[in-house]
Design a protein around this motif. Structure first.
Motif, PDB file in Angstrom:
ATOM      1  N   PHE A 185       0.461   9.244  -6.017  1.00 54.18           N
ATOM      2  CA  PHE A 185       0.651  11.174  -5.354  1.00 54.18           C
ATOM      3  C   PHE A 185       1.406  10.968  -6.720  1.00 54.18           C
ATOM      4  O   PHE A 185       1.191  12.866  -7.106  1.00 54.18           O
ATOM      5  CB  PHE A 185       1.175  10.825  -3.957  1.00 54.18           C
ATOM      6  CG  PHE A 185       1.809  12.297  -3.162  1.00 54.18           C
ATOM      7  CD1 PHE A 185       0.403  12.353  -2.219  1.00 54.18           C
ATOM      8  CD2 PHE A 185       2.857  12.922  -2.890  1.00 54.18           C
ATOM      9  CE1 PHE A 185       0.895  13.507  -1.852  1.00 54.18           C
ATOM     10  CE2 PHE A 185       2.513  13.952  -2.940  1.00 54.18           C
ATOM     11  CZ  PHE A 185       2.205  14.249  -2.076  1.00 54.18           C
ATOM     12  N   GLY A 186       2.149  10.565  -6.686  1.00 61.57           N
ATOM     13  CA  GLY A 186       3.201  11.641  -8.427  1.00 61.57           C
ATOM     14  C   GLY A 186       2.209  11.839  -8.980  1.00 61.57           C
ATOM     15  O   GLY A 186       1.992  12.856  -9.770  1.00 61.57           O
ATOM     16  N   VAL A 214       0.358   4.992  -2.542  1.00 65.08           N
ATOM     17  CA  VAL A 214      -0.245   5.758  -1.793  1.00 65.08           C
ATOM     18  C   VAL A 214       1.368   6.877  -3.125  1.00 65.08           C
ATOM     19  O   VAL A 214       1.088   8.306  -3.101  1.00 65.08           O
ATOM     20  CB  VAL A 214       0.393   5.918  -0.038  1.00 65.08           C
ATOM     21  CG1 VAL A 214       0.575   7.466   0.089  1.00 65.08           C
ATOM     22  CG2 VAL A 214      -0.751   4.732   0.035  1.00 65.08           C
ATOM     23  N   LEU A 215       2.219   6.799  -2.437  1.00 68.38           N
ATOM     24  CA  LEU A 215       3.063   7.037  -3.351  1.00 68.38           C
ATOM     25  C   LEU A 215       3.688   7.587  -4.590  1.00 68.38           C
ATOM     26  O   LEU A 215       3.549   8.905  -5.875  1.00 68.38           O
ATOM     27  CB  LEU A 215       4.834   6.480  -3.481  1.00 68.38           C
ATOM     28  CG  LEU A 215       5.297   7.025  -1.998  1.00 68.38           C
ATOM     29  CD1 LEU A 215       6.502   5.844  -1.757  1.00 68.38           C
ATOM     30  CD2 LEU A 215       5.954   8.280  -1.220  1.00 68.38           C
ATOM     31  N   ALA A 216       3.547   6.127  -5.557  1.00 72.37           N
ATOM     32  CA  ALA A 216       3.068   6.614  -6.893  1.00 72.37           C
ATOM     33  C   ALA A 216       1.933   7.165  -7.602  1.00 72.37           C
ATOM     34  O   ALA A 216       1.895   8.027  -8.006  1.00 72.37           O
ATOM     35  CB  ALA A 216       2.961   5.151  -7.649  1.00 72.37           C
ATOM     36  N   HIS A 226       0.567  -1.289  -0.013  1.00 71.76           N
ATOM     37  CA  HIS A 226      -0.078  -0.030   0.202  1.00 71.76           C
ATOM     38  C   HIS A 226       1.079   1.311   0.163  1.00 71.76           C
ATOM     39  O   HIS A 226      -0.080   2.307  -0.395  1.00 71.76           O
ATOM     40  CB  HIS A 226      -0.625  -0.085   1.145  1.00 71.76           C
ATOM     41  CG  HIS A 226      -2.034  -1.188   1.256  1.00 71.76           C
ATOM     42  ND1 HIS A 226      -2.221  -1.856   2.417  1.00 71.76           N
ATOM     43  CD2 HIS A 226      -3.071  -1.554   0.092  1.00 71.76           C
ATOM     44  CE1 HIS A 226      -3.493  -2.447   1.602  1.00 71.76           C
ATOM     45  NE2 HIS A 226      -3.683  -2.751   0.816  1.00 71.76           N
ATOM     46  N   LEU A 227       1.810   1.309   0.506  1.00 71.53           N
ATOM     47  CA  LEU A 227       2.843   2.420   0.471  1.00 71.53           C
ATOM     48  C   LEU A 227       3.124   3.022  -1.091  1.00 71.53           C
ATOM     49  O   LEU A 227       3.299   4.005  -1.169  1.00 71.53           O
ATOM     50  CB  LEU A 227       4.259   1.790   1.820  1.00 71.53           C
ATOM     51  CG  LEU A 227       5.179   3.118   1.966  1.00 71.53           C
ATOM     52  CD1 LEU A 227       4.289   4.063   2.622  1.00 71.53           C
ATOM     53  CD2 LEU A 227       5.906   2.891   2.707  1.00 71.53           C
ATOM     54  N   ASP A 228       3.642   1.577  -1.770  1.00 77.82           N
ATOM     55  CA  ASP A 228       3.899   2.155  -3.017  1.00 77.82           C
ATOM     56  C   ASP A 228       2.682   2.437  -3.517  1.00 77.82           C
ATOM     57  O   ASP A 228       2.802   3.645  -5.007  1.00 77.82           O
ATOM     58  CB  ASP A 228       4.123   0.910  -3.828  1.00 77.82           C
ATOM     59  CG  ASP A 228       5.799   0.565  -3.203  1.00 77.82           C
ATOM     60  OD1 ASP A 228       6.616   0.892  -2.488  1.00 77.82           O
ATOM     61  OD2 ASP A 228       6.276  -0.397  -4.064  1.00 77.82           O
TER      62      ASP A 228
END
Lengths: 304, 358
Positions: free
Chosen positions: A99-100, A95-97, A91-93
């Motif tokens: 967000f990008g 959120v980051l991707a 899930h963290l990935d």
């Protein structure tokens, strides 16, 4: 009394818009286990597509009908290029991707449509009030939003609950490895679900567009509300999303309508006008925190 | 003495020490950069102070995210609490840093304890969302505070007063405040290092890899996780108190959910669960934000010159139209972020060799 009914209708209308946004999000979340922060960007693109197409064709309705397939194409494109690579990540990935993706989407809109907000003019038959009862006028456009929202909600209920595709979708939500083993083309199903989510988000965006202004980042804050809704309802549950969206829509509308008067009885007018919207927003998050403390997987969520 | 030179034996350690030395000596070499016309000293110090303060905040998030596996999506709320503590106290005439800073840390710790007590009951994405919900709750409290500027925020105008011991208000305030922030960063890094290598830290890292097993071994994992959560909140509140002093301004925007997103980006960009990862992340993220437009403009100028040389001026078109593209640098930033997530899992720290702690 008239005011109360009017505000209740506004609450239903906001709730239905939120439901359209949340339904796509909860499908994508429940089936692909993907946290998609860029869902709000699809909402924004829906509004901008509609603004351009209706300016080009001169009709809001035609513009809206053209914006939906455009959003479908965009959704499929994003899924194939970026999102597909994220399913196996945590899930963290996600959120980051995603967000990008938001950063890219907001600047892309600024590049294509410029920094200024846009208003979508309504046709005459939608911009006048209609009389629901002899002494209850209500804006025709808001009423149309309620009708379309309710129709799409029913359509979605039928699609997910009564068709073969819906059966795959439900099966995918409970065990995606198994439906792959049973011969369903999982990759195509995921693309389809993501595209469907994009269309629903765009529909919510373009229907909200004549009420709010079409602007960059318009999806960012409403996205968080959509997340709140699907978390309250339980991730993957369309029914949960519907109930939570209605509750959130009501709290927000009724809070904004009646809190200022309530607060003015013991606060100054300026303080009450600042505090009221803040408090009705807070109540929504308080509701979510309360639901999660009580039921850590939401109202209708099965899995953690 | 072997302990002191140990970091210099690997490239990873050399890069880390090099970065810290570069940061420590900035006030002494920045006048040269100024004289050489590269960057004004005041601008360099202002940007780097912000970098250092956000490195503190990112390090605090790293403690729970990198070592404890808790994806808090509301960490910027403690920056807000720290900032508002300083701002509100100054507004009411209490300017002493000896009151403001401890109170900022204490309030952040208490808030984190309360949020943690409720949030840590949930797992996975529900945890991400409930921390976000609490942060939004506090964000709207700040928006509703008419007395302290509501949405527009509050200009502070006076930095914290440390009884004249730390000259952050005097003529050398830029250098002094930078050094103060840097020393705080070193202390925070030291604390995180001690914590994660202690028995407490081992247990915390154990809960990240397998919480059920840690419980079976008899560890009260909830207590370990909530203590780490509160410490992270306290350290981030400290960063918030510094940030309010740096900008001399507070507003709800300090704790907007996108700021929490920025902090996660810094931690992951730099390298999760590595001591200096968040520092690399903060440096990279903020320098990208500050200099990416200029860097893009430079690259576009080269491309334009190249195209003009190969195809002629008519085909290349107007340089100004090319340079306008540099305004849209966030497209580049977003692309970099996605590429890092997809193809560079260890973050920046991972580029310099593998971490011993994993």
């Amino acid at each position: 009394m008239t005011l109360l009914i009017e505000q209740l209708l506004n609450g239903i209308q906001l709730g239905l818009l939120m439901f359209l946004l949340a339904a796509g999000l909860t499908l994508v979340f429940g089936i692909m286990d993907l946290v998609n922060l860029a869902h709000g960007s699809l909402y924004m693109f829906g509004a901008y597509f509609c603004a351009s197409f209706s300016a080009w064709t001169g009709s809001f309705v035609v513009g809206a009908l053209l914006a939906l397939p455009a959003a479908l194409l965009l959704g499929v494109l994003v899924e194939v290029v970026v999102v597909r690579k994220l399913y196996r990540r945590d899930h963290l990935d996600h959120v980051l991707a995603t967000f990008g993706l938001i950063l890219i989407a907001n600047d892309l809109v600024r590049l294509v449509w410029g920094p200024d907000g846009r208003r979508i003019p309504l046709p005459a038959w939608l911009s006048q009030p209609i009389r629901l009862t002899p002494d209850l006028p209500y804006p025709a456009y808001r009423f149309a939003v309620i009708l379309v929202g309710a129709a799409v909600a029913l359509l979605l209920y039928w699609l997910v609950g009564r068709t073969r595709t819906g059966m795959w979708i439900r099966a995918g939500a409970s065990n995606r490895t198994m439906i792959g083993a049973l011969g369903v083309n999982v990759e195509a199903l995921f693309t389809l679900v993501f595209g469907l989510g994009a269309v629903l988000a765009a529909l919510a965006g373009l229907m909200a567009a004549p009420i709010v202004t079409v602007s960059i980042g318009m999806g960012d804050n409403i996205l968080i509300l959509a997340f709140v809704i699907i978390v309250i309802g339980g991730i993957g549950s369309i029914k949960g999303a519907f109930i939570a969206a209605m509750v959130v829509g009501m709290i927000d509308t009724v809070g904004r309508a009646f809190l200022p008067d309530l607060l003015k009885s013991f606060l100054s007018v300026a303080a009450a006008n600042t505090a009221a919207p803040a408090i009705s927003s807070m109540m929504i998050y308080l509701l979510m925190a309360g639901v999660l403390v009580w039921r850590p997987t939401g109202l209708f969520g099965a899995r953690s | 003495m072997t302990g002191m030179t140990a970091p210099l034996r690997t490239w990873r350690g050399r890069v880390a020490v090099g970065l810290l030395v570069m940061l420590a000596l900035l006030p002494w070499y920045s006048p040269w950069l100024d004289a050489a016309g590269i960057i004004s000293q005041r601008f360099a110090l202002t940007v780097m102070t912000r970098v250092v303060i956000l490195a503190i905040a990112a390090s605090s998030l790293n403690l729970i995210l990198g070592y404890g596996g808790m994806v808090s999506f509301g960490h910027a709320v403690y920056i807000g609490i720290g900032g508002y503590t300083v701002g509100i106290l100054t507004y009411h005439g209490i300017g002493s840093g000896f009151v403001q800073f401890p109170l900022a840390i204490l309030l952040s710790a208490l808030l984190a304890l309360a949020i943690g007590a409720l949030s840590l009951r949930t797992r996975g994405v529900y945890f991400i969302m409930i921390t976000l919900a609490f942060a939004q709750l506090l964000y709207y409290v700040a928006v509703g505070l008419e007395a302290y500027g509501a949405d527009d925020g509050l200009t502070i105008g006076r930095r914290s007063d440390f009884a004249g011991l730390i000259p952050i208000r005097g003529p050398n305030k830029f250098v002094a405040f930078y050094l103060l922030s840097f020393v705080v960063l070193l202390l925070v890094l030291g604390l995180v290092h001690r914590l994660v290598n202690s028995r407490f830290g081992m247990a915390l890292r154990g809960t990240k890899s397998n919480d059920a097993r840690m419980q079976a071994l008899g560890f009260p994992t909830f207590r370990y996780r909530i203590v780490a959560f509160a410490i992270a909140g306290a350290l981030c509140g400290l960063a918030g108190a510094l940030l309010a002093n740096h900008t001399e301004f507070i507003s709800p925007a300090m704790m907007h959910w996108t700021r929490s997103g920025d902090l996660i980006v810094m931690v992951v960009l730099g390298g999760m669960g590595s001591l200096l990862g968040p520092v690399y992340g903060a440096v990279a993220f903020l320098l990208l934000e500050e200099f990416l437009p200029a860097a893009l403009a430079m690259v576009l100028t080269w491309l334009h010159a190249g195209l003009t040389a190969v195809l002629g001026a008519a085909a290349a078109g107007d340089l100004d139209a090319w340079l306008k593209m540099a305004e849209y640098w966030q497209i580049a930033l977003g692309t970099i972020l996605i590429l890092v997530v997809l193809y560079a899992r260890g973050g920046i720290d991972g580029l310099f060799g593998r971490s011993r702690h994993g």
